[in-house]
Design a protein around this motif. Structure first.
Motif, mmCIF file in Angstrom:
data_model
loop_
_atom_site.group_PDB
_atom_site.id
_atom_site.type_symbol
_atom_site.label_atom_id
_atom_site.label_comp_id
_atom_site.label_asym_id
_atom_site.label_seq_id
_atom_site.Cartn_x
_atom_site.Cartn_y
_atom_site.Cartn_z
ATOM 1 N N LEU A 237 4.940 -5.276 -5.390
ATOM 2 C CA LEU A 237 4.611 -6.695 -5.556
ATOM 3 C C LEU A 237 3.591 -6.857 -6.683
ATOM 4 O O LEU A 237 2.471 -6.355 -6.590
ATOM 5 C CB LEU A 237 4.051 -7.268 -4.257
ATOM 6 N N GLN A 238 3.985 -7.591 -7.730
ATOM 7 C CA GLN A 238 3.053 -7.775 -8.852
ATOM 8 C C GLN A 238 1.867 -8.646 -8.466
ATOM 9 O O GLN A 238 0.776 -8.500 -9.012
ATOM 10 C CB GLN A 238 3.773 -8.401 -10.054
ATOM 11 N N ALA A 239 2.076 -9.579 -7.557
ATOM 12 C CA ALA A 239 0.998 -10.453 -7.096
ATOM 13 C C ALA A 239 1.042 -10.522 -5.580
ATOM 14 O O ALA A 239 2.095 -10.779 -4.999
ATOM 15 C CB ALA A 239 1.150 -11.852 -7.694
ATOM 16 N N MET A 240 -0.091 -10.280 -4.951
ATOM 17 C CA MET A 240 -0.137 -10.388 -3.486
ATOM 18 C C MET A 240 -1.565 -10.617 -3.017
ATOM 19 O O MET A 240 -2.532 -10.176 -3.644
ATOM 20 C CB MET A 240 0.433 -9.139 -2.805
ATOM 21 N N GLY A 241 -1.663 -11.337 -1.920
ATOM 22 C CA GLY A 241 -2.914 -11.432 -1.198
ATOM 23 C C GLY A 241 -2.902 -10.391 -0.100
ATOM 24 O O GLY A 241 -1.888 -10.219 0.585
ATOM 25 N N ILE A 242 -3.996 -9.672 0.058
ATOM 26 C CA ILE A 242 -4.110 -8.651 1.100
ATOM 27 C C ILE A 242 -5.205 -9.093 2.056
ATOM 28 O O ILE A 242 -6.360 -9.256 1.649
ATOM 29 C CB ILE A 242 -4.459 -7.275 0.502
ATOM 30 N N ASP A 243 -4.852 -9.295 3.315
ATOM 31 C CA ASP A 243 -5.816 -9.736 4.316
ATOM 32 C C ASP A 243 -6.204 -8.563 5.205
ATOM 33 O O ASP A 243 -5.334 -7.852 5.733
ATOM 34 C CB ASP A 243 -5.234 -10.863 5.167
ATOM 35 N N LEU A 244 -7.504 -8.376 5.366
ATOM 36 C CA LEU A 244 -8.051 -7.282 6.161
ATOM 37 C C LEU A 244 -8.991 -7.840 7.219
ATOM 38 O O LEU A 244 -9.720 -8.807 6.969
ATOM 39 C CB LEU A 244 -8.822 -6.302 5.270
ATOM 40 N N LEU A 245 -8.985 -7.215 8.389
ATOM 41 C CA LEU A 245 -9.890 -7.581 9.468
ATOM 42 C C LEU A 245 -11.055 -6.594 9.518
ATOM 43 O O LEU A 245 -10.900 -5.415 9.189
ATOM 44 C CB LEU A 245 -9.153 -7.570 10.808
ATOM 45 N N TYR A 246 -12.195 -7.080 9.940
ATOM 46 C CA TYR A 246 -13.364 -6.210 10.064
ATOM 47 C C TYR A 246 -13.204 -5.279 11.262
ATOM 48 O O TYR A 246 -12.741 -5.691 12.327
ATOM 49 C CB TYR A 246 -14.633 -7.048 10.224
ATOM 50 N N GLY A 247 -13.585 -4.020 11.078
ATOM 51 C CA GLY A 247 -13.556 -3.035 12.150
ATOM 52 C C GLY A 247 -14.821 -2.200 12.128
ATOM 53 O O GLY A 247 -15.547 -2.179 11.132
ATOM 54 N N LYS A 248 -15.084 -1.485 13.211
ATOM 55 C CA LYS A 248 -16.318 -0.689 13.300
ATOM 56 C C LYS A 248 -16.305 0.497 12.338
ATOM 57 O O LYS A 248 -17.330 0.833 11.736
ATOM 58 C CB LYS A 248 -16.502 -0.191 14.734
#
Length: 295
Positions: A237-248
């Motif tokens: 994918l040339q353009a993408m948003g990557i969403d990450l959740l906070y973890g310990k």
């Protein structure tokens, strides 16, 4: 950089979306580069035996297509209006699906939450035994916070189940309590993370800017850079948003967005996301032209 005679389509849902932020900015930056970019609404188009029509006019082929429409057959046909598609229709079609994301994607720098995929008829107890008594349900192609539910009891599940079609499939994921109301969004262009921000909701467990979440600029860390490279290598994918959740220990993977909006990222980070995207288009088309001349 001034690119002449490159012509493309920006495929969105409706023809009249030229004033929406993302469309407006892409059109603006295309014009600066001398690119003729025309906005076409898929919902204002139809396919006939002799081609694709938009508001009664037959659409001619152009050099490229920027794909920002989620449909199925219309999306596939409209992607063929250009010799190059950003993102590629194949990758777009795979990674718009949240189940395909969690089963295909991986990185040493994030954790994939425990998950299940099935219909609402799985039942609360079956899901709870694998994911815990509190879990999240996602529509497989949902976006902007739609079709995402937090379930905390059998009664809540029963109420949710009554509203669903029995054969519709969903992704069920464990609830990451360390990231309630906060997450991270990276914007990745051809494997390079060009911007990062923290999203904070106003009381909702969902953190979509479209639902009123506020944002803060984040430093682009080496960890973020590795994640961007990993997911670009795996998806193309040339353009993408990557969403990450906070973890310990390390972040949890939330999802990849194959048609991310850019307003929140541009306003929060000051990065010219639209300009960077159009430069990728211009550079790609110029390289194709040079390759053709060499052949």
């Amino acid at each position: 950089m001034n690119i002449i005679m490159i012509r493309g389509y920006l495929i969105e849902k409706y023809n009249n979306m030229g004033k929406s932020y993302t469309c407006y900015r892409l059109l603006e930056e295309a014009e600066k580069l001398g690119i003729d970019l025309k906005l076409i609404g898929a919902s204002d188009s139809y396919i006939a035996e002799d081609g694709i029509y938009n508001q009664g006019k037959l659409l001619e082929k152009r050099d490229f297509v920027i794909l920002r429409y989620k449909g199925d057959l219309l999306r596939k046909e409209m992607a063929s209006l250009g010799s190059v598609c950003f993102n590629s229709e194949e990758a777009y079609g795979i990674y718009i699906n949240k189940y395909e994301q969690v089963r295909r994607l991986h990185s040493d720098d994030f954790i994939i939450p425990r998950y299940m995929m099935g219909t609402c008829e799985i039942g609360y107890e079956t899901i709870a035994r694998r994911l815990g008594r509190i879990f999240v349900i996602k529509g497989l192609e949902s976006s902007m916070g739609r079709e995402i539910w937090l379930i905390g009891s059998a009664d809540e599940y029963a109420i949710w189940e009554l509203k669903q079609k029995k054969d519709k499939e969903f992704l069920f994921e464990e609830f990451i309590k360390d990231s309630v109301g906060i997450d991270m969004r990276l914007f990745c262009v051809c494997g390079e993370v060009i911007g990062a921000m923290k999203r904070i909701s106003g009381g909702d467990f969902r953190t979509n800017v479209a639902l009123g979440a506020t944002t803060e600029k984040l430093e682009i860390t080496d960890e973020f850079r590795r994640i961007g490279r990993d997911l670009y290598e795996q998806t193309g994918l040339q353009a993408m948003g990557i969403d990450l959740l906070y973890g310990k220990v390390k972040p949890y993977f939330c999802e990849v967005n194959v048609m991310p909006g850019i307003q929140g990222m541009e306003s929060t980070t000051g990065v010219n996301v639209a300009g960077r995207l159009m430069e990728v288009v211009a550079d790609t088309m110029k390289e194709r032209e040079n390759q053709t001349e060499r052949e």
